[in-house]
Motif scaffolding. Structure first.
Motif, PDB file in Angstrom:
ATOM      1  N   PRO A  32      39.939  47.130  38.998  1.00 12.42           N
ATOM      2  CA  PRO A  32      40.551  46.883  40.319  1.00 12.42           C
ATOM      3  C   PRO A  32      39.666  46.068  41.248  1.00 12.42           C
ATOM      4  CG  PRO A  32      40.831  49.168  39.676  1.00 12.42           C
ATOM      5  CD  PRO A  32      39.953  48.547  38.646  1.00 12.42           C
ATOM      6  N   LEU A  33      38.342  46.280  41.136  1.00 19.61           N
ATOM      7  CA  LEU A  33      37.406  45.514  41.969  1.00 19.61           C
ATOM      8  C   LEU A  33      37.531  44.020  41.687  1.00 19.61           C
ATOM      9  CD1 LEU A  33      33.918  47.277  42.094  1.00 19.61           C
ATOM     10  CD2 LEU A  33      35.073  46.078  43.943  1.00 19.61           C
ATOM     11  N   LEU A  34      37.622  43.690  40.379  1.00 22.43           N
ATOM     12  CA  LEU A  34      37.736  42.280  39.984  1.00 22.43           C
ATOM     13  C   LEU A  34      39.059  41.712  40.457  1.00 22.43           C
ATOM     14  CD1 LEU A  34      36.458  42.640  36.316  1.00 22.43           C
ATOM     15  CD2 LEU A  34      35.174  41.783  38.259  1.00 22.43           C
ATOM     16  N   GLU A  35      40.139  42.506  40.273  1.00 23.26           N
ATOM     17  CA  GLU A  35      41.476  42.055  40.693  1.00 23.26           C
ATOM     18  C   GLU A  35      41.485  41.759  42.182  1.00 23.26           C
ATOM     19  OE1 GLU A  35      44.204  41.558  38.899  1.00 23.26           O
ATOM     20  OE2 GLU A  35      43.229  42.072  37.000  1.00 23.26           O
ATOM     21  N   ALA A  36      40.896  42.680  42.939  1.00 22.79           N
ATOM     22  CA  ALA A  36      40.894  42.529  44.392  1.00 22.79           C
ATOM     23  C   ALA A  36      40.192  41.239  44.791  1.00 22.79           C
ATOM     24  CB  ALA A  36      40.204  43.732  45.046  1.00 22.79           C
ATOM     25  N   ALA A  37      39.046  40.968  44.139  1.00 22.85           N
ATOM     26  CA  ALA A  37      38.294  39.761  44.468  1.00 22.85           C
ATOM     27  C   ALA A  37      39.114  38.522  44.128  1.00 22.85           C
ATOM     28  CB  ALA A  37      36.973  39.753  43.704  1.00 22.85           C
ATOM     29  N   ARG A  38      39.838  38.595  42.999  1.00 24.68           N
ATOM     30  CA  ARG A  38      40.622  37.438  42.568  1.00 24.68           C
ATOM     31  C   ARG A  38      41.750  37.171  43.552  1.00 24.68           C
ATOM     32  NH1 ARG A  38      41.686  38.425  36.758  1.00 24.68           N
ATOM     33  NH2 ARG A  38      39.425  38.588  36.775  1.00 24.68           N
ATOM     34  N   ILE A  39      42.380  38.248  44.016  1.00 25.81           N
ATOM     35  CA  ILE A  39      43.468  38.088  44.991  1.00 25.81           C
ATOM     36  C   ILE A  39      42.925  37.468  46.275  1.00 25.81           C
ATOM     37  CG2 ILE A  39      45.060  39.391  46.467  1.00 25.81           C
ATOM     38  CD1 ILE A  39      45.279  41.312  43.941  1.00 25.81           C
TER      39      ILE A  39
ATOM     40  N   LEU B 280      28.708  46.554  31.538  1.00 30.60           N
ATOM     41  CA  LEU B 280      29.797  45.822  32.188  1.00 30.60           C
ATOM     42  C   LEU B 280      31.155  46.146  31.564  1.00 30.60           C
ATOM     43  CD1 LEU B 280      28.305  42.294  32.942  1.00 30.60           C
ATOM     44  CD2 LEU B 280      28.528  44.273  34.425  1.00 30.60           C
ATOM     45  N   GLY B 281      31.140  46.658  30.319  1.00 29.09           N
ATOM     46  CA  GLY B 281      32.394  47.051  29.693  1.00 29.09           C
ATOM     47  C   GLY B 281      33.128  48.133  30.478  1.00 29.09           C
ATOM     48  N   THR B 282      32.360  48.871  31.278  1.00 29.21           N
ATOM     49  CA  THR B 282      32.974  49.942  32.069  1.00 29.21           C
ATOM     50  C   THR B 282      33.169  49.525  33.522  1.00 29.21           C
ATOM     51  OG1 THR B 282      30.822  50.853  32.624  1.00 29.21           O
ATOM     52  CG2 THR B 282      31.871  51.715  30.641  1.00 29.21           C
ATOM     53  N   PHE B 283      33.038  48.220  33.780  1.00 25.22           N
ATOM     54  CA  PHE B 283      33.155  47.757  35.168  1.00 25.22           C
ATOM     55  C   PHE B 283      34.583  47.977  35.673  1.00 25.22           C
ATOM     56  CE2 PHE B 283      33.082  44.902  38.764  1.00 25.22           C
ATOM     57  CZ  PHE B 283      31.783  44.996  39.202  1.00 25.22           C
ATOM     58  N   PRO B 284      34.753  48.558  36.875  1.00 27.82           N
ATOM     59  CA  PRO B 284      36.098  48.851  37.365  1.00 27.82           C
ATOM     60  C   PRO B 284      36.946  47.591  37.559  1.00 27.82           C
ATOM     61  CG  PRO B 284      34.415  49.426  38.991  1.00 27.82           C
ATOM     62  CD  PRO B 284      33.694  49.059  37.748  1.00 27.82           C
TER      63      PRO B 284
ATOM     64  N   ILE C 134      30.097  39.975  43.197  1.00 25.87           N
ATOM     65  CA  ILE C 134      30.600  41.321  42.894  1.00 25.87           C
ATOM     66  C   ILE C 134      29.826  41.957  41.743  1.00 25.87           C
ATOM     67  CG2 ILE C 134      32.641  42.698  42.374  1.00 25.87           C
ATOM     68  CD1 ILE C 134      33.667  41.058  44.493  1.00 25.87           C
ATOM     69  N   VAL C 135      29.767  41.238  40.617  1.00 29.88           N
ATOM     70  CA  VAL C 135      29.203  41.871  39.420  1.00 29.88           C
ATOM     71  C   VAL C 135      27.689  42.039  39.534  1.00 29.88           C
ATOM     72  CG1 VAL C 135      28.938  41.654  36.938  1.00 29.88           C
ATOM     73  CG2 VAL C 135      31.089  41.003  38.000  1.00 29.88           C
TER      74      VAL C 135
ATOM     75  N   ASN D 124      36.710  32.624  42.689  1.00 30.46           N
ATOM     76  CA  ASN D 124      36.771  32.203  41.292  1.00 30.46           C
ATOM     77  C   ASN D 124      35.757  32.992  40.466  1.00 30.46           C
ATOM     78  OD1 ASN D 124      34.253  31.011  41.621  1.00 30.46           O
ATOM     79  ND2 ASN D 124      35.137  29.035  42.192  1.00 30.46           N
ATOM     80  N   ARG D 125      35.741  32.698  39.153  1.00 34.24           N
ATOM     81  CA  ARG D 125      34.910  33.521  38.277  1.00 34.24           C
ATOM     82  C   ARG D 125      33.433  33.471  38.633  1.00 34.24           C
ATOM     83  NH1 ARG D 125      38.472  31.571  35.286  1.00 34.24           N
ATOM     84  NH2 ARG D 125      40.092  33.064  34.798  1.00 34.24           N
ATOM     85  N   TRP D 126      32.972  32.290  38.950  1.00 33.23           N
ATOM     86  CA  TRP D 126      31.567  32.096  39.303  1.00 33.23           C
ATOM     87  C   TRP D 126      31.196  32.932  40.525  1.00 33.23           C
ATOM     88  CZ3 TRP D 126      27.422  30.169  37.068  1.00 33.23           C
ATOM     89  CH2 TRP D 126      26.348  29.741  37.849  1.00 33.23           C
TER      90      TRP D 126
END
Lengths: 293, 311
Positions: free
Chosen positions: A185-192, A179-183, A204-205, A196-198
């Protein structure tokens, strides 16, 4: 024979690099390795032979003769004597629960360490690695004592909890680096998009590391199935024992005659051979699909 | 680019809050870890400094258990036995696995096709599929003194005079255990090394062959250096497994006859649960832990240096 030769020739034709002269030494090596493979398999064959014999047959013909017919008496005898159905169920229940719970715990830990990059994560990871190499001998007595204090001694729950933690140490270590190498931008996009984190974790993850998770699950299942020391100490009543513990205890008491012993061995090895055949493909597929693109 | 963003985020307050928000995901893991591994581990160190039968209050005796351990012949003997078990579980299987992997990849695969190689590999790997305890049960029965399969086989080929109570004779018990462990273990290094050898450029072998290098030279100068990382990992992993060996001893010999196959792991178990000398058992377990941790650190150092030299 001709078929095999023909096949080999066609294989060789397909791969020009392989078209080389097989010297006599190559054949010697082949014969030697085939003999070695045979030696490795002999114990399995002997076990199957004798599990299918009657005790009389065994005393008359000895352990090496093939059985005269198929006698399942010693297998059913043994099955009833240890209540093998229950023992099998216990093993499946414990290993299955540990596989699921330990993967879940590893995912939570790795989410915080690998993606959340929580402070001091290197220390946490080093600690987990240490836990993984720790001999269980250094934990077993305090765990036994604590389990007695909280009334969990001789319960399957206690074994499940202990192995969930032990196995998740490796899982956390592996998943954190994945997961340290997880992209990002994917997380940012989901947040936008307002997740939420859950939700990010589950939508996504987790889906993107599913192959790695299934490999971990298989490992945890098999490792827990094969554990001996802690289950031996914790599970004293036959109703709670796992396959390894039940067979190991019987063996330790020297209570089995020869045919029953081989029946026990056969019943002990069948489930793992079955897992091997079932899981082989998951493992091969999972390991190649493990990297996130 | 991503690292730059995270660094920038970390500098701001928002970044710190961001990280804190992940903390709840770590809490169940940390709590469980503390309860199941942290606390028991510290308890074990504490009890190793006490005299305790498992009930009542432990009596503080400082390092007395350790000084007793130092003078205990049985303890030293158990370590010597463990050294032989390491030979049987780590060194022989690694060496054998290396040669077999090279033969299967380099000779069998290329001369007889990959299918022959993978069938042979599967056969040699088979014992690894067994739970180690079941493997032990199989062998304790094969090695039985009266009409056990091994003795019967020896009689059948006219070597009846060699028939023996393999596990019951103090002179052969430990070697028999070592033999069983080789049978159980050899598949593991083989499979790891064979997958490592997939990485090796075939042209390397071809070049060596054209230069007229013998198989032994190719093995030593091409195969071994190429999969050195795997060799390190396998040696570490199997040595640690050998130091923790318990199940096979329990089912094969119970440490006997007369302590001839006792190992530290089994010795601590008997102190815990048979002799109820918990303090002494904890001291043995603590020493074992120290050795394993030290070994891990040394191996990782070596490996790190090895990788740097390669660069």
């Amino acid at each position: 024979m001709t078929a095999i030769t023909a096949k080999r020739t066609s294989e060789r034709a397909a791969r020009p690099r392989r078209r080389r002269r097989r010297g006599p030494s190559a054949y010697a090596v082949l014969v030697g390795l085939a003999a070695l493979a045979g030696i490795m398999l002999i114990p399995f064959v002997v076990v199957v032979f004798n599990a299918l014999k009657t005790p009389e047959e065994y005393t008359e013909d000895g352990p090496l003769a093939p059985p005269g017919g198929l006698h399942f008496d010693s297998i059913t005898d043994f099955w009833e004597r240890v209540g093998f159905g229950q023992v099998l169920l216990n093993s499946a229940l414990i290993s299955g629960s540990v596989a699921i719970l330990a993967v879940l715990l590893s995912v939570f830990n790795a989410y915080a360490l690998g993606i959340g990059r929580v402070k001091g994560r290197m220390w946490v990871l080093a600690l987990l690695l240490l836990a993984n190499t720790l001999p269980q001998e250094a934990l077993v007595y305090p765990l036994y004592y604590l389990a007695k204090q909280v009334d969990l001694y001789d319960t399957r729950i206690a074994v499940i909890i202990v192995f969930t933690v032990i196995q998740s140490a490796f899982g956390t270590y592996l998943l954190s680096s994945v997961l340290g190498t997880f992209p990002k931008p994917l997380l940012e996009a989901a947040r936008i998009d307002g997740a939420n984190r859950w939700q990010i974790l589950w939508r996504i993850v987790v889906p993107s590391v599913r192959p790695t998770l299934s490999v971990l699950m298989v490992f945890f299942f098999i490792w827990t199935w094969n554990e001996f020391l802690i289950p031996l100490v914790f599970l004293v009543s036959q109703d709670n024992q796992t396959v390894s513990v039940a067979l190991g205890v019987l063996q330790g008491q020297r209570m089995m005659d020869a045919t029953m012993s081989s029946a026990a061995s056969l019943l002990g090895l069948i489930p793992t051979v079955v897992f091997f055949l079932i899981f082989q493909r998951t493992l091969a597929r999972g390991l190649t699909a493990g990297a996130i693109k | 680019m991503t690292t730059a963003t995270t660094k920038a985020a970390a500098r701001t307050g928002r970044g710190r809050r961001e990280r804190l928000a992940y903390l709840p995901y770590l809490i169940p893991g940390l709590l469980l870890f503390t309860g199941v591994i942290g606390v028991p581990f510290l308890m074990n160190i504490y009890t190793s400094l006490t005299e305790w039968q498992g009930v009542g209050t432990p009596k503080w005796i400082g390092l007395a258990n350790y000084s007793e351990l130092f003078k205990d012949g049985e303890f030293w003997a158990s370590f010597q036995h463990n050294a032989l078990i390491i030979v049987g579980m780590a060194i022989i299987p690694t060496a054998l696995g290396l040669v077999l992997a090279a033969l299967l990849t380099d000779l069998i695969d290329r001369h007889f096709g990959p299918r022959v190689a993978s069938v042979l590999r599967a056969c040699i790997y088979m014992p690894q599929v067994l739970p180690i305890v079941i493997g032990g049960i199989v062998w304790s029965w094969l090695l039985a003194p009266d009409n056990g399969a091994v003795n019967e086989l020896l009689k059948a080929v006219g070597l009846g005079s060699l028939a023996h109570d393999w596990l019951g004779d103090p002179n052969t018990a430990l070697y028999s255990v070592v033999g069983v462990m080789v049978w159980i273990q050899v598949g593991f290094p083989l499979v790891v090394f064979m997958s490592g050898l997939q990485r090796v450029e075939p042209s390397l072998y071809e070049a060596a062959e054209i230069d007229g290098a013998s198989w032994a030279r190719r093995f030593w100068h091409v195969t071994v250096p190429q999969i050195r990382p795997e060799i390190f990992v396998v040696l570490l992993w199997t040595t640690i497994a050998a130091l923790k060996v318990f199940g096979p001893i329990y089912v094969l010999t119970k440490g006997g006859p007369g302590g001839a196959t006792n190992v530290p792991s089994y010795y601590s178990y008997t102190n815990f649960f048979d002799k109820t000398d918990v303090g002494y058992g904890s001291a043995i377990a603590t020493v074992l832990t120290l050795i394993i941790v030290a070994l891990t650190v040394v191996f990782l150092r070596f490996q790190g240096r090895d990788l740097e030299e390669d660069r």
